[in-house]
Design an enzyme around this catalytic site. Structure first.
Site, short mmCIF file in Angstrom:
data_model
loop_
_atom_site.label_atom_id
_atom_site.label_comp_id
_atom_site.label_asym_id
_atom_site.label_seq_id
_atom_site.Cartn_x
_atom_site.Cartn_y
_atom_site.Cartn_z
N CYS A 80 0.54 -1.50 -0.20
CA CYS A 80 -0.43 0.35 0.51
C CYS A 80 0.90 1.38 0.27
O CYS A 80 2.00 1.43 0.99
CB CYS A 80 -1.16 0.26 0.85
SG CYS A 80 -1.65 1.49 1.42
N CYS A 190 -0.52 3.82 -6.20
CA CYS A 190 -1.57 2.80 -5.54
C CYS A 190 -1.91 1.66 -6.30
O CYS A 190 -1.55 1.24 -6.91
CB CYS A 190 -2.98 3.91 -5.26
SG CYS A 190 -4.17 2.90 -4.25
#
EC number: 5.1.1.3
Length: 273
Positions: A80, A190
């Site tokens: 992440c 992302c």
């Protein structure tokens, strides 16, 4: 530092994300290191992390990483970007197992890929505002970096929407300023965003190279495991095990995991961490 017995090569790799986005990293690790066992935790009860204050992201990441270490993982992969920006330094000080993140691998790939020296970075508000990408690109002064937050992308992916006119219109709005700057390389900052790569490529045009950190992160995992003599021995443990877990709705997570990962997902566990 949390001290635990040093895991052996047969221990699993622990991977976590705020939701399903990190499955793009897990998929690549499975493909490139097919003998490695994996525990994946998607923190869907608290994600997405992008809009949250950095302190809250760090709190959630700490709790999940602690559990993965407690369960004997030999490596932690922070799959992440927002959590990597918020938690990486703390994690490397806290744990005595290797910690791999997703930002630096993407930066390396983008620097190698760009032809005109103009690189775009898209990510959550938290990632873009952290300056993590901009700071790393500063080591390559010839690179001109243009960043844009795309806050609605994660929500679409978490709902299983990865194509269609609505998301394309939103993508075009987010990406038009980067097109105007003439970027020829775009970092998908992302881990959810590779699942929207078709839409993003359509909005940017075929002349723009999309960079996902998943491939480069898997290379880092292979390199670091090898350096630490932690690669799984297929002669000793020929069949890896995979555990995919969600802190939120396991049914929705199960549907999306099977869609994005396929048959390696046999069961989803609800994790109350």
């Amino acid at each position: 530092m949390i001290e635990r017995p040093i895991p052996g090569a047969d221990a699993p790799i622990g991977i976590f994300d705020s939701g399903v986005g990190g499955l793009t990293v897990a998929r690549t690790i499975i493909d490139q290191l097919p003998h490695e066992s994996i525990i994946y935790i998607g923190d869907t009860a608290n994600g997405p992390y992008g809009p949250l204050p950095i302190a809250r992201v760090r709190e959630h990441a700490l709790r999940i990483a602690d559990e993965l270490v407690e369960r004997g993982c030999k490596m932690i992969v922070i799959a992440c970007n927002t959590a990597s920006a918020a938690f990486l330094r703390d994690a490397r000080e806290r744990y005595d197992v290797p910690v791999v993140e997703v930002i630096l691998p993407a930066v390396r790939r983008a620097v190698a890929a760009t032809r005109n020296g103009k690189v775009g970075v898209i990510g959550t508000v938290g990632t873009i505002n952290s300056g993590a990408y901009q700071d790393l690109f500063a080591a390559s002064p010839s690179i001109e970096v243009h960043a844009a937050a795309c806050p609605r992308f994660v929500d679409f992916v978490e709902r299983g929407i990865t194509s269609g006119r609505q998301i394309l219109n939103i993508a075009e709005g987010y990406l038009e300023p980067l097109q105007a700057q003439g970027v020829d390389t775009l970092v998908l900052g992302c881990t959810h965003y590779p699942l929207l790569s078709g839409v993003i490529q359509l909005a940017m045009g075929d002349h723009v190279t999309l960079v996902s950190s998943a491939e480069e992160t898997a290379k880092d995992v292979l390199r670091i495991l090898s350096q630490n003599d932690l690669l799984a021995d297929p002669t000793m443990h020929p069949t890896p095990t995979y555990s995919f877990e969600s802190t939120g709705d396991p049914e929705l997570f199960s549907q999306l995991s099977r869609r994005f990962l396929g048959p390696v997902v046999t069961q989803i566990r609800h994790n109350m961490v």
